[in-house]
Enzyme design. Structure first.
Site, PDB file in Angstrom:
ATOM      1  CE  LYS A 202      -3.575   2.388   2.619  1.00 34.99           C
ATOM      2  NZ  LYS A 202      -4.588   2.283   3.674  1.00 34.99           N
ATOM      3  CE  LYS A 256      -6.156   1.806  -0.342  1.00 35.58           C
ATOM      4  NZ  LYS A 256      -6.665   1.792   1.006  1.00 35.58           N
TER       5      LYS A 256
HETATM    6  C1  PBG Z   1      -7.016   3.597   5.585  1.00 31.29           C
HETATM    7  C2  PBG Z   1      -7.580   3.306   4.246  1.00 31.29           C
HETATM    8  C3  PBG Z   1      -7.487   4.190   3.177  1.00 31.29           C
HETATM    9  C4  PBG Z   1      -8.147   3.597   2.109  1.00 31.29           C
HETATM   10  C5  PBG Z   1      -8.626   2.354   2.536  1.00 31.29           C
HETATM   11  N1  PBG Z   1      -8.249   2.183   3.871  1.00 31.29           N
HETATM   12  C6  PBG Z   1      -6.956   5.565   3.094  1.00 31.29           C
HETATM   13  C7  PBG Z   1      -5.647   5.908   3.653  1.00 31.29           C
HETATM   14  O1  PBG Z   1      -4.748   5.079   3.767  1.00 31.29           O
HETATM   15  O2  PBG Z   1      -5.517   7.073   4.001  1.00 31.29           O
HETATM   16  C8  PBG Z   1      -8.267   4.266   0.778  1.00 31.29           C
HETATM   17  C9  PBG Z   1      -9.288   3.776  -0.153  1.00 31.29           C
HETATM   18  C10 PBG Z   1      -9.598   4.705  -1.253  1.00 31.29           C
HETATM   19  O3  PBG Z   1      -8.957   5.753  -1.462  1.00 31.29           O
HETATM   20  O4  PBG Z   1     -10.537   4.379  -1.983  1.00 31.29           O
HETATM   21  N2  PBG Z   1      -6.914   2.605   6.473  1.00 31.29           N
END
Ligand code: PBG
Length: 330
Positions: A202, A256
Site C-alpha cells: 500500500k 493499492k
Molecule cells: C485507511 C484506508 C485508506 C483507504 C482504505 N483504507 C486511506 C488511507 O490510507 O488514508 C483508501 C481507499 C480509497 O482511497 O478508496 N486505512
C-alpha cells in the site's frame, strides 16, 4: 523464447480482430462480476443515503441501506462487499476504543448483512484511522507512530470483526508484524477459517483523497502517512512486503492504489502466484467519474477498460466503487 512471426501476408494480425466472434475466441482475459469486491461506506441512522461530494455516485449508507446494497450486489453476482465506517467525530479518540467496540458501525453492518444476505462475503478493514482523533492508521504520539502498541490494538479490532462474522479481514494499516499477530490471535480464538487479505503493498498516495472525505478523516489527519505507507518510487520493497505477509499468514494480498501500480500487480502475481487483488481507489474512481460527468470520456468504456487492465496485470479481483455498475454491464 517467443515463436518468430512470419512477414505479412503469412501473418496478418488483423485476421484475429475481424469480428466480435473471432475477437472473443482470441481474448486472453475476461472480466466478470465474480472478479469484483464492492467497498461501501456505512454511517449511522436509519433510511439514510448520503452522497459523498468528491465521489459522485457513491453514498454513505445507514446499516439498513447497506443490507439492501448487499442484497443487490449478491443478485448481481458480486461475491464480496467491503465495509468502511464513517464514524461520528464525537466517537473519535486518541485511544481509538471505538475500533474494537462490538457494536461499532462496521460490526453492526457485518451482523446485519450476514443475517440477511448470508451468501455474500463480508470484508472488513483493520486500521485505526476511522476512529482516531489524530487521523492516522496507528497510535500517534509526539509526531511518531507507535508500531507495536498499534498492532496490539489492531488485534483487538480484528477479533471484534471476526466475532461479528466477517469472512475476510483486510488489514490496511501497514504496521509491521500485524498479519502474524492477527493470524495467531484468530487461531487462538477459534476463528480458523477467517481469511486475511493483506493490504501488503500500500503506497502513500494522493489518490486516497476522496476516501478520506468519505470516512471523515481528511480534517483530522495530522501530517502524512509516509512513515508507514510505501514510497511510490519502490517496487522491490513491495515484493519483500508480500513475501513477509504471506509468510505471516495472509491468504490473499493487495496492491493499492491500482492503475498507477499495475507493474506491481504483475510482479506480485508472477513472484508468488497467490490470490492477488488491486484496489481501484477513490481518486481513480473520481478521475474516471469526473471526466465522464464532464463529457470528456465515455465513462462506461473507460470504467470497463480500467477494470480489464487489472485482470491483464495478473489480478484475481478488483476492489472498485464501480462494482454494481460494472456488474450490470457484464
Ligand atoms: C485507511 C484506508 C485508506 C483507504 C482504505 N483504507 C486511506 C488511507 O490510507 O488514508 C483508501 C481507499 C480509497 O482511497 O478508496 N486505512
Amino acid at each position: 523464447m517467443l515463436p518468430t512471426q512470419g512477414p505479412t501476408p503469412v501473418t496478418r494480425f488483423r485476421r484475429t480482430r475481424q469480428s466480435p466472434a473471432i475477437r472473443a475466441l482470441v481474448a486472453e482475459n475476461t472480466l466478470t462480476a465474480a472478479d469484483l469486491i464492492w467497498p461501501v461506506f456505512v454511517r449511522d441512522g436509519v433510511g439514510v443515503t448520503e452522497p459523498v461530494a468528491s465521489m459522485p455516485g457513491v453514498n454513505r449508507l445507514s446499516v439498513d441501506r447497506v443490507v439492501d446494497a448487499a442484497r443487490m450486489a449478491a443478485d448481481l453476482g458480486i461475491p464480496a462487499i467491503c465495509l468502511f465506517p464513517y464514524t461520528d467525530p464525537a466517537k473519535k479518540t486518541r485511544d481509538c476504543a471505538e475500533a474494537w467496540n462490538p457494536d461499532n458501525l462496521s460490526n453492526q453492518a457485518t451482523r446485519a448483512i450476514k443475517a440477511a444476505v448470508p451468501g455474500i462475503a463480508v470484508m472488513t478493514d483493520v486500521a485505526l484511522d476511522p476512529y482516531n482523533s489524530d487521523g492516522h492508521d496507528g497510535f500517534f504520539d509526539n509526531g511518531r507512530i507507535l508500531n507495536d502498541e498499534t498492532v496490539a490494538a489492531l488485534v483487538k479490532q480484528a477479533l471484534s470483526q471476526a466475532e461479528a462474522g466477517a469472512d475476510i479481514i483486510g488489514p490496511s494499516d501497514m504496521m509491521d508484524g500485524r498479519i502474524g499477530a492477527i493470524r495467531s490471535a484468530l487461531e487462538g480464538a477459534g476463528h480458523k477459517d477467517v481469511l486475511l487479505l493483506s493490504y501488503a503493498a500500500k503506497y502513500a498516495s494522493a489518490f486516497y483523497g476522496p476516501f478520506r472525505d468519505a470516512v471523515g478523516a481528511s480534517g483530522a489527519l495530522k501530517g502524512d502517512k509516509k512513515t508507514y505507507q510505501m514510497d511510490p518510487a519502490n517496487s522491490d520493497e513491495a515484493i519483500r512486503l508480500v513475501a513477509r505477509d504471506l509468510a505471516e499468514g495472509a491468504d490473499m494480498v493487495m496492491v493499492k492504489p491500482g492503475m498507477p501500480y499495475l507493474d506491481i500487480c504483475r510482479r506480485v502475481k508472477d513472484a508468488f502466484g497467490a490470490p492477488t487483488y488491486a484496489y481501484q481507489v477513490s481518486g481513480e474512481y473520481a478521475m474516471i467519474r469526473g471526466a465522464a460527468l464532464n463529457g470528456w470520456i465515455d465513462g462506461e468504456r473507460a470504467m470497463l477498460e480500467s477494470l480489464m487492465s487489472f485482470k491483464r496485470a495478473g489480478c484475481d479481483g478488483i476492489l472498485t466503487y464501480f462494482a454494481p455498475e460494472a456488474a450490470r454491464l457484464l
